[in-house]
Motif scaffolding. Structure first.
Motif, PDB file in Angstrom:
ATOM      1  N   GLY A  84       0.852  -1.183   0.000  1.00  0.00           N
ATOM      2  CA  GLY A  84       0.000   0.000   0.000  1.00  0.00           C
ATOM      3  C   GLY A  84       0.887   1.232   0.000  1.00  0.00           C
ATOM      4  N   LYS A  85       0.588   2.169  -0.885  1.00  0.00           N
ATOM      5  CA  LYS A  85       1.433   3.356  -1.036  1.00  0.00           C
ATOM      6  C   LYS A  85       0.616   4.619  -0.768  1.00  0.00           C
ATOM      7  N   THR A  86       1.153   5.474   0.092  1.00  0.00           N
ATOM      8  CA  THR A  86       0.560   6.780   0.346  1.00  0.00           C
ATOM      9  C   THR A  86       1.581   7.839  -0.040  1.00  0.00           C
ATOM     10  N   THR A  87       1.144   8.765  -0.883  1.00  0.00           N
ATOM     11  CA  THR A  87       2.003   9.866  -1.325  1.00  0.00           C
ATOM     12  C   THR A  87       1.468  11.161  -0.741  1.00  0.00           C
ATOM     13  N   PHE A  88       2.374  11.947  -0.171  1.00  0.00           N
ATOM     14  CA  PHE A  88       2.029  13.223   0.435  1.00  0.00           C
ATOM     15  C   PHE A  88       2.696  14.350  -0.347  1.00  0.00           C
TER      16      PHE A  88
END
Length: 152
Positions: free
Chosen positions: A84-88
């Motif tokens: 799972g990838k979260t980009t900020f």
């Protein structure tokens, strides 16, 4: 990226979530009864969690990839693989970059907060992916202490 215990001053950082997605998902489609029996004893299972962090000065972004691997401890057979990838998007990210050292100097508190959010997103993404499998309602990522990222 260097780690600091004190707060970094002289700049204001702001962030927003720009993207949340599953980048990898696979599972071993086993018989439901076999899976239930396997999950009855946690000693049968091996859970590995890993995190990758990437920073782009050009895009003013930082991402966290939470990698999950669940396997049958007796056979080493993979049961579930997920990333799972979260980009900020980060406001004023450039103020944390040292040109001399070619490193980012981000406060520990910010890294912990972004990691905690990313891990929560990975838990939700994995739950959604597993919803159509025999692992539904059987496997969840555990709640963890997000400060563990600083010990890696």
């Amino acid at each position: 990226m260097s780690k600091k215990k004190e707060q970094v001053k002289d700049f204001d950082l702001g962030y927003k979530v720009s993207r949340i997605n599953t980048t990898k998902f696979s599972y071993n489609d086993l018989e439901e009864d076999f899976i239930k029996n396997l999950f009855e004893n946690e000693e049968n299972l091996k859970l590995l969690l890993d995190v990758n962090i990437g920073i782009s000065l050009e895009k003013s972004e930082i991402f966290f990839e939470i990698n999950t691997s669940l396997s049958n401890k007796n056979t080493n057979e993979n049961l579930i693989l997920h990333t799972g990838k979260t980009t900020f998007s980060l406001q004023n990210l450039s103020s944390t970059f040292s040109k001399e050292n070619e490193k980012f100097d981000l406060p520990d508190g910010l890294i912990i907060q972004l990691y905690a959010l990313s891990y929560s997103h990975a838990r939700a993404l994995l739950s959604i992916e597993l919803n159509r499998t025999a692992y539904k309602d059987i496997f969840y990522l555990p709640v963890i202490d997000p400060t563990t990222i600083l010990n890696k």
